[in-house]
Design an enzyme around this catalytic site. Structure first.
Site, short mmCIF file in Angstrom:
data_model
loop_
_atom_site.label_atom_id
_atom_site.label_comp_id
_atom_site.label_asym_id
_atom_site.label_seq_id
_atom_site.Cartn_x
_atom_site.Cartn_y
_atom_site.Cartn_z
N ASP A 210 32.73 43.11 36.65
CA ASP A 210 32.78 44.47 37.19
C ASP A 210 33.70 44.88 37.69
O ASP A 210 34.59 45.56 38.59
CB ASP A 210 31.59 44.30 38.80
CG ASP A 210 32.21 42.82 39.32
OD1 ASP A 210 32.58 41.91 39.17
OD2 ASP A 210 31.61 43.40 40.60
N GLU A 470 29.66 32.77 33.56
CA GLU A 470 27.95 33.17 33.23
C GLU A 470 28.03 34.10 31.28
O GLU A 470 28.26 35.24 31.00
CB GLU A 470 28.57 34.78 34.68
CG GLU A 470 28.28 34.59 35.70
CD GLU A 470 27.60 35.12 35.93
OE1 GLU A 470 27.41 36.71 36.16
OE2 GLU A 470 27.46 35.24 38.20
N TYR A 526 22.02 34.62 43.68
CA TYR A 526 22.11 35.41 43.90
C TYR A 526 20.62 35.89 44.67
O TYR A 526 20.61 37.21 44.96
CB TYR A 526 22.90 36.92 43.29
CG TYR A 526 24.29 37.04 43.32
CD1 TYR A 526 25.23 37.11 43.86
CD2 TYR A 526 24.80 36.19 42.04
CE1 TYR A 526 26.05 37.04 44.28
CE2 TYR A 526 26.10 36.09 42.55
CZ TYR A 526 27.02 36.31 43.18
OH TYR A 526 28.52 36.41 42.82
N GLU A 563 29.11 30.43 43.12
CA GLU A 563 29.06 32.08 43.70
C GLU A 563 27.56 32.45 44.37
O GLU A 563 26.86 31.66 43.91
CB GLU A 563 29.54 33.17 42.60
CG GLU A 563 30.39 33.40 41.99
CD GLU A 563 30.60 34.17 40.77
OE1 GLU A 563 29.87 35.37 40.77
OE2 GLU A 563 31.39 34.32 39.49
C1 BDP Z 1 28.68 38.07 39.58
C2 BDP Z 1 30.33 38.09 38.65
C3 BDP Z 1 31.41 38.05 39.13
C4 BDP Z 1 30.46 39.72 40.80
C5 BDP Z 1 29.52 38.94 41.63
C6 BDP Z 1 29.08 40.26 42.33
O1 BDP Z 1 30.16 36.33 38.03
O2 BDP Z 1 31.77 38.49 38.89
O3 BDP Z 1 31.63 40.02 40.70
O4 BDP Z 1 28.16 38.87 39.83
O5 BDP Z 1 28.09 41.11 40.78
O6 BDP Z 1 27.47 38.21 38.32
O7 BDP Z 1 28.82 40.50 42.77
#
Ligand code: BDP
Length: 658
Positions: A210, A470, A526, A563
């Protein structure tokens, strides 16, 4: 000793990247393990030690304003622009060029861009060998001296050099042109796709990560000299500690590589007061430091390791070359699902970061460097990951000096065709195929890994290598792709640092096929954002369930949540804690932390992201990714205070707050 001709090495790199010298394995077999070819194509390295000014070496910065032009032709074989560039545009170095000019054509440019300036070789440099060094040219760089191509390099985040000694005499000037190409294909790292619009004839770049594909000369360019007679090409230091002694004894295994010559090698290690604590002779050996001061997070004790080449043909001996390296003595190990730093468990607090700031894009900026580390210190972070590419060498050096731990990542991001910047598309094609991520991609990946480890192997701040972010580790072909890379990562680092990769949410403990190859499980999750959006009760349950699954499947491996985060519009508030609000970000982090605290094998939390950052244009983001705990301008959101409170109360962060 290493090979004498840097130029021949450089051309070899380029040609071998284009066509790997040994046949690579079929990545697509069902039984991947029986079809492995562990011998990845070998590519020589083009990196000498980071240039420095010493009594035997000179260093001239070529940073500043350069003439600039973009090549709008779609024909990549068009004559390079080595003649004087048209007057008009001047571009700052270091900086990405995309946001500098008020010109969509430049901002969106896909292809070659040219930087040019005049460079004078100082008169006093006879008897010296001299190089132009680029800390990075994103993603493909070519260096021309007047009209001649003298070096070429693929890979946007590691340095390369051109030996210009035989082309320009001391006291003379030359026209230095640097071509930089930002195209990403399925065989580059990171990967992407270039298409030509049938309506405009313009190239259009797409990619699977992204963050915005900033391009240009985002890091410094140097002209530097070393002695022709003999010079130090590389130094490797591997620190260790003998814990059995009452007072810990530091151990340093070292190797010094030099160009051809007859000088003898002398080593001195000095403490922070400048007192010599020990000396040694020879190109390699082991040195001990009694009652050693350890390098620790927040208390980064650095010795100075000086290597000298002495000519003994004179009395007293003459110093032919000298180079100094900051040396931190610390150990890192994995044991019983814990990360042991200096023999004690460490808990990582911090972030995934980006090199990103307004106007400069990915341009290295010392003001942002210092301010970002000030914010890390303020908030109680002891670590970060160089998501998703190697950062400027100055960042690593600063981390060494300020006691911040680094998970050092290759630029291998976007190796999952099911993902488009964090937003899944269900019917995506398979990732590991001849038309997709293939053997050539893996050869480029291996080279990126070699260059990362070669550049960063001596940094005490670096505690782990992250081989990728990822990847589609649940897909067929993933294991055949990654097994040789994991083996290579272990072979490359003489210090044997742990290896990891950041795991993608869809590749759960049940479907991932590669995590056994790595030492530490880094999980990007997430729940509550991309799934169970806004439903933090479900998110907490799903997270707990998954961590339980990983813990049971890999009982000996520590877990870092590398993350977790939620897009948050600074200044947006919601009494009901709705998504995008500062309240939601705080609550989201809080739910995650509640779950982490119930697992002894969760040994780190890296919030995504340190700061808001620019992304590719698209309908899912408004002016970039807003998961920052700080805004792009580094102003705190509410979550910054919540994290500061939590992190200052945690045990085992090494920051002395417990
Ligand atoms: C993850 C990625 C990261 C993205 C993040 C997002 O590792 O680079 O910026 O999601 O969507 O999948 O904020």
């Amino acid at each position: 000793m290493r090979s004498p001709s840097l130029l021949s090495l450089l051309s070899l790199i380029t040609s071998s990247l284009a066509s790997p010298s040994s046949p690579a394995p079929n990545l697509h077999s069902r039984d991947a393990t029986t079809n492995l070819n562990l011998s990845l194509p070998q590519h020589p390295l083009s990196i000498n030690l980071k240039p420095q000014q010493t009594s035997t070496r000179d260093l001239v910065s070529l940073d500043g304003l350069w003439s600039f032009a973009i090549d709008n032709t779609t024909n990549s074989t068009a004559t390079p622009w080595t003649s004087p560039l048209p007057k008009g545009l001047e571009c700052p170095v270091p900086a990405s060029y995309n946001d500098i000019f008020i010109d969509r054509n430049i901002h969106d440019h896909v292809g070659w861009a040219y930087y040019q300036r005049t460079v004078a070789i100082p008169r006093g440099w006879s008897g010296q060998r001299y190089f132009v060094r680029l800390e990075a040219a994103t993603h493909h760089g070519r260096v021309y001296v007047n009209d001649d191509l003298v070096a070429e390099h693929v890979g946007g985040y590691t340095p390369f050099e051109a030996d210009v000694t035989d082309r320009v005499n001391p006291g003379e000037s030359f026209r230095l042109t640097i071509g930089v190409n930002n195209e990403l294909t399925h065989e580059t790292i990171p990967p992407g796709t270039v298409e030509v619009s049938e309506y405009t004839g313009r190239k259009v770049q797409t990619y699977l990560h992204d963050f915005y594909n900033y391009a240009g000369l985002a890091r410094s360019v140097w002209l530097y000299s070393v002695p022709v007679e003999q010079y130090i090409e590389d130094i490797t230091v591997v620190p260790d500690v003998d814990w059995d002694e009452d007072a810990e004894t530091g151990i340093v295994h070292y190797t010094v590589d030099t160009s051809n010559g007859t000088g003898s090698i002398e080593i001195t290690i000095a403490d922070e007061e400048g007192n010599t604590v020990t000396t040694a002779s020879g190109a390699n050996g082991t040195i001990t430091i009694p009652s050693v001061h350890l390098w620790q997070p927040g208390s980064a004790y650095l010795y100075t390791f000086t290597a000298r080449i002495l000519s003994t043909s004179t009395d007293p001996p003459r110093v032919v070359d000298t180079y100094t390296l900051p040396l931190g003595i610390r150990t890192i190990a994995i044991k019983d699902a814990q990360i042991l730093l200096n023999n004690a468990p460490i808990y990582l607090t911090g972030f995934g970061k980006h090199e990103d700031s307004p106007i400069r894009g990915k341009g290295h900026d010392t003001a942002y460097l210092v301010h970002d580390f000030e914010l890390l210190h303020w908030i109680g972070a002891n670590s970060f990951r160089t998501s998703h590419y190697p950062y400027a060498e100055e960042v690593m050096e600063y981390a060494d000096r300020h006691g911040i731990l680094v998970i050092d990542e290759t630029p291998a991001v976007g190796l999952a065709y099911s993902i488009g910047g964090g937003v899944s598309s269900a019917d995506s094609p398979s990732t590991f195929t001849p038309e997709g991520i293939n053997n050539n991609t893996r050869a480029a990946h291996a080279q990126a890994l070699r260059e990362l480890v070669a550049r960063d192997k001596n940094h005490p701040s670096v505690i782990m290598w992250s081989v990728a972010n990822e990847p589609a580790s649940d897909e067929e072909g993933a294991r055949a792709y990654f097994e040789p890379l994991a083996t290579l990562a272990r072979e490359l680092d003489p210090a044997g640092r742990p290896i990891t990769f950041a795991n993608l949410g869809q590749a759960t403990y049940a479907t991932d096929t590669i995590s056994d190859l790595f030492d530490v499980l880094c999980l990007n999750r997430y729940f509550g954002w991309y799934s169970f959006t806004g439903d933090l009760d479900s998110a907490g349950i799903a997270l707990k369930e998954e961590l339980t699954g990983w813990s049971e499947t890999y009982p000996g491996k520590p877990i870092i949540i590398s993350e977790y985060g939620a897009d948050t519009l600074a200044g947006l508030h919601s009494v009901m804690g709705l998504i995008w609000s500062e309240e939601f970000q705080i609550e989201y982090l809080d739910v995650y932390h509640g779950v982490f605290d119930t697992f002894d094998n969760v040994v780190g939390e890296h919030v995504w992201n340190f700061a808001d950052f620019q992304t590719k244009e698209g309908i899912q983001r408004v002016d970039g990714n807003k998961k920052g705990v700080f805004t792009r301008e580094r102003r705190p959101k509410g979550a910054a205070y919540a994290l500061k409170k939590r992190w200052s109360g945690l045990n085992n962060t090494g920051l002395g707050t417990e």
